[in-house]
Design a protein around this motif. Sequence first.
Motif, PDB file in Angstrom:
ATOM      1  N   HIS A 147       0.873  -1.177   0.000  1.00 25.28           N
ATOM      2  CA  HIS A 147       0.000   0.000   0.000  1.00 25.28           C
ATOM      3  C   HIS A 147       0.908   1.224   0.000  1.00 25.28           C
ATOM      4  CE1 HIS A 147      -3.109  -2.838   1.068  1.00 25.28           C
ATOM      5  NE2 HIS A 147      -2.303  -3.291   2.011  1.00 25.28           N
ATOM      6  N   VAL A 148       0.964   1.864  -1.156  1.00 18.09           N
ATOM      7  CA  VAL A 148       1.918   2.966  -1.330  1.00 18.09           C
ATOM      8  C   VAL A 148       1.166   4.231  -1.704  1.00 18.09           C
ATOM      9  CG1 VAL A 148       3.891   3.753  -2.737  1.00 18.09           C
ATOM     10  CG2 VAL A 148       3.769   1.358  -1.992  1.00 18.09           C
ATOM     11  N   VAL A 149       1.612   5.357  -1.169  1.00 20.37           N
ATOM     12  CA  VAL A 149       1.050   6.656  -1.563  1.00 20.37           C
ATOM     13  C   VAL A 149       2.175   7.489  -2.162  1.00 20.37           C
ATOM     14  CG1 VAL A 149       0.047   8.824  -0.728  1.00 20.37           C
ATOM     15  CG2 VAL A 149      -0.830   6.648   0.131  1.00 20.37           C
ATOM     16  N   GLU A 150       1.868   8.085  -3.292  1.00 25.25           N
ATOM     17  CA  GLU A 150       2.826   8.966  -3.946  1.00 25.25           C
ATOM     18  C   GLU A 150       2.280  10.390  -3.889  1.00 25.25           C
ATOM     19  OE1 GLU A 150       5.024   8.698  -8.117  1.00 25.25           O
ATOM     20  OE2 GLU A 150       2.933   9.271  -8.349  1.00 25.25           O
TER      21      GLU A 150
ATOM     22  N   LYS B  70      -0.412  -9.038  -6.006  1.00 28.60           N
ATOM     23  CA  LYS B  70      -1.336  -8.658  -7.086  1.00 28.60           C
ATOM     24  C   LYS B  70      -2.480  -7.807  -6.535  1.00 28.60           C
ATOM     25  CE  LYS B  70       1.278 -10.575 -10.017  1.00 28.60           C
ATOM     26  NZ  LYS B  70       2.333  -9.675 -10.498  1.00 28.60           N
ATOM     27  N   GLU B  71      -2.582  -7.725  -5.202  1.00 29.52           N
ATOM     28  CA  GLU B  71      -3.638  -6.900  -4.573  1.00 29.52           C
ATOM     29  C   GLU B  71      -3.138  -5.493  -4.232  1.00 29.52           C
ATOM     30  OE1 GLU B  71      -6.506  -8.524  -4.382  1.00 29.52           O
ATOM     31  OE2 GLU B  71      -5.370 -10.247  -5.123  1.00 29.52           O
ATOM     32  N   GLY B  72      -1.847  -5.256  -4.384  1.00 27.05           N
ATOM     33  CA  GLY B  72      -1.301  -3.972  -3.958  1.00 27.05           C
ATOM     34  C   GLY B  72      -1.590  -2.863  -4.952  1.00 27.05           C
ATOM     35  N   LYS B  73      -1.372  -1.624  -4.504  1.00 28.16           N
ATOM     36  CA  LYS B  73      -1.516  -0.501  -5.445  1.00 28.16           C
ATOM     37  C   LYS B  73      -0.791   0.737  -4.915  1.00 28.16           C
ATOM     38  CE  LYS B  73      -5.856   1.266  -3.741  1.00 28.16           C
ATOM     39  NZ  LYS B  73      -7.264   1.393  -3.847  1.00 28.16           N
ATOM     40  N   VAL B  74      -0.498   1.619  -5.864  1.00 25.60           N
ATOM     41  CA  VAL B  74       0.019   2.931  -5.487  1.00 25.60           C
ATOM     42  C   VAL B  74      -1.100   3.945  -5.704  1.00 25.60           C
ATOM     43  CG1 VAL B  74       1.189   3.095  -7.771  1.00 25.60           C
ATOM     44  CG2 VAL B  74       1.698   4.776  -5.991  1.00 25.60           C
TER      45      VAL B  74
ATOM     46  N   GLU C 118      -0.599  -0.241 -15.293  1.00 28.60           N
ATOM     47  CA  GLU C 118      -1.836   0.525 -15.141  1.00 28.60           C
ATOM     48  C   GLU C 118      -2.751   0.019 -14.027  1.00 28.60           C
ATOM     49  OE1 GLU C 118      -3.980   0.618 -18.823  1.00 28.60           O
ATOM     50  OE2 GLU C 118      -4.726   2.653 -18.459  1.00 28.60           O
ATOM     51  N   LYS C 119      -2.839  -1.316 -13.905  1.00 29.32           N
ATOM     52  CA  LYS C 119      -3.832  -1.823 -12.941  1.00 29.32           C
ATOM     53  C   LYS C 119      -3.371  -1.727 -11.487  1.00 29.32           C
ATOM     54  CE  LYS C 119      -3.013  -6.772 -13.295  1.00 29.32           C
ATOM     55  NZ  LYS C 119      -3.452  -8.000 -13.856  1.00 29.32           N
ATOM     56  N   TYR C 120      -2.130  -1.299 -11.269  1.00 28.54           N
ATOM     57  CA  TYR C 120      -1.641  -1.133  -9.891  1.00 28.54           C
ATOM     58  C   TYR C 120      -1.640   0.334  -9.459  1.00 28.54           C
ATOM     59  CZ  TYR C 120      -0.398  -5.915 -10.666  1.00 28.54           C
ATOM     60  OH  TYR C 120      -0.470  -7.253 -10.953  1.00 28.54           O
ATOM     61  N   ILE C 121      -2.327   1.175 -10.224  1.00 28.22           N
ATOM     62  CA  ILE C 121      -2.346   2.610  -9.906  1.00 28.22           C
ATOM     63  C   ILE C 121      -3.776   3.104  -9.725  1.00 28.22           C
ATOM     64  CG2 ILE C 121      -1.728   4.942 -10.710  1.00 28.22           C
ATOM     65  CD1 ILE C 121       0.392   3.612 -12.541  1.00 28.22           C
ATOM     66  N   GLU C 122      -3.978   3.848  -8.637  1.00 33.41           N
ATOM     67  CA  GLU C 122      -5.242   4.591  -8.467  1.00 33.41           C
ATOM     68  C   GLU C 122      -4.853   6.060  -8.410  1.00 33.41           C
ATOM     69  OE1 GLU C 122      -7.528   3.677  -4.853  1.00 33.41           O
ATOM     70  OE2 GLU C 122      -8.136   5.781  -4.809  1.00 33.41           O
ATOM     71  N   LEU C 123      -5.362   6.843  -9.338  1.00 36.19           N
ATOM     72  CA  LEU C 123      -5.007   8.270  -9.351  1.00 36.19           C
ATOM     73  C   LEU C 123      -6.090   9.088  -8.656  1.00 36.19           C
ATOM     74  CD1 LEU C 123      -3.262  10.695 -10.251  1.00 36.19           C
ATOM     75  CD2 LEU C 123      -4.463  10.634 -12.439  1.00 36.19           C
ATOM     76  N   ARG C 124      -5.672   9.881  -7.676  1.00 35.75           N
ATOM     77  CA  ARG C 124      -6.612  10.805  -7.033  1.00 35.75           C
ATOM     78  C   ARG C 124      -6.274  12.214  -7.524  1.00 35.75           C
ATOM     79  NH1 ARG C 124      -7.632   8.478  -0.915  1.00 35.75           N
ATOM     80  NH2 ARG C 124      -7.941   6.315  -1.590  1.00 35.75           N
TER      81      ARG C 124
END
Length: 241
Positions: free
Chosen positions: A94-97, A118-122, A147-153
Amino acid sequence: MAAPSSPSPVRASPKVIDLLTRLHKQSIDQDPEVNATLNSAIELRKHDPTELHKHDPIESTRELNELMLDKFVALDQDKCEFLYQLVLATGAKHVVEAGTSFGVSTIYLALAISENSKEGKVIATEKEASKAARAREHWREAGEEVEKYIELREGDLLETLKSGLEKVDLLLLDIWTPLVLPTLKTVQSCLTPGAVIVADNTISSAAGYADFLSYVRDPAGPFRNLTLPYTNGLEVIVYRP
Ligand SMILES: C[S@@+](CC[C@H](N)C(=O)[O-])C[C@H]1O[C@@H](n2cnc3c(N)ncnc32)[C@H](O)[C@@H]1O
């Protein structure tokens, strides 16, 4: 800092490696323009643009955002590779950039996270819509492995990170200095024990980082920190509540 001949730890398809090489080159090519823009802004004001609204991190960074709208200002390649290695070493999922721009460091984070789980994301964060759109294009070009490991806020990270975070194993602070301490405070309650925080340019921008550095260096506080001698300095902090 890394010797040019040092092998990269990054494992990715040739397509993604080529993309990263191209994006780093584009960012480096903009460096003279970035430096000239920053110097002329400082000369015009006779002070750092972030100093004008010292007590309002959003106001104080508005001008900088406008000046850097078409600029990558990407994290240096050797620092990105270090970050990638750090994600592998810590097993971070669980990473925050904080500060995404055109999404270069995000690609490294996504690649390393995908090796851990495979469940992790940035969770990437970008205030400027046009920059967020460019980042999305780059991630789309990189494809599934990224792409599938990124959630953009999108929006001001002091708002977008206020909720919807459960755990944070690693926090990258690659954002204008007035926002660094407010960002850490926004995320702090979600940091997992042993979480790692990385902050860029802590030597060259030591004055801007003063409040943050005194916060993380408080001997009574929960942080342990070390400054690595990468170009302009890279702070690596471990959260041990
Ligand atoms: C140094 S750049 C990030 C570079 C990126 N990590 C990379 O390696 O490609 C910092 C970014 O933070 C963005 N930013 C500035 N203020 C912000 C805020 N309040 N919320 C979210 N993003 C912000 C800027 O628009 C800029 O693109």
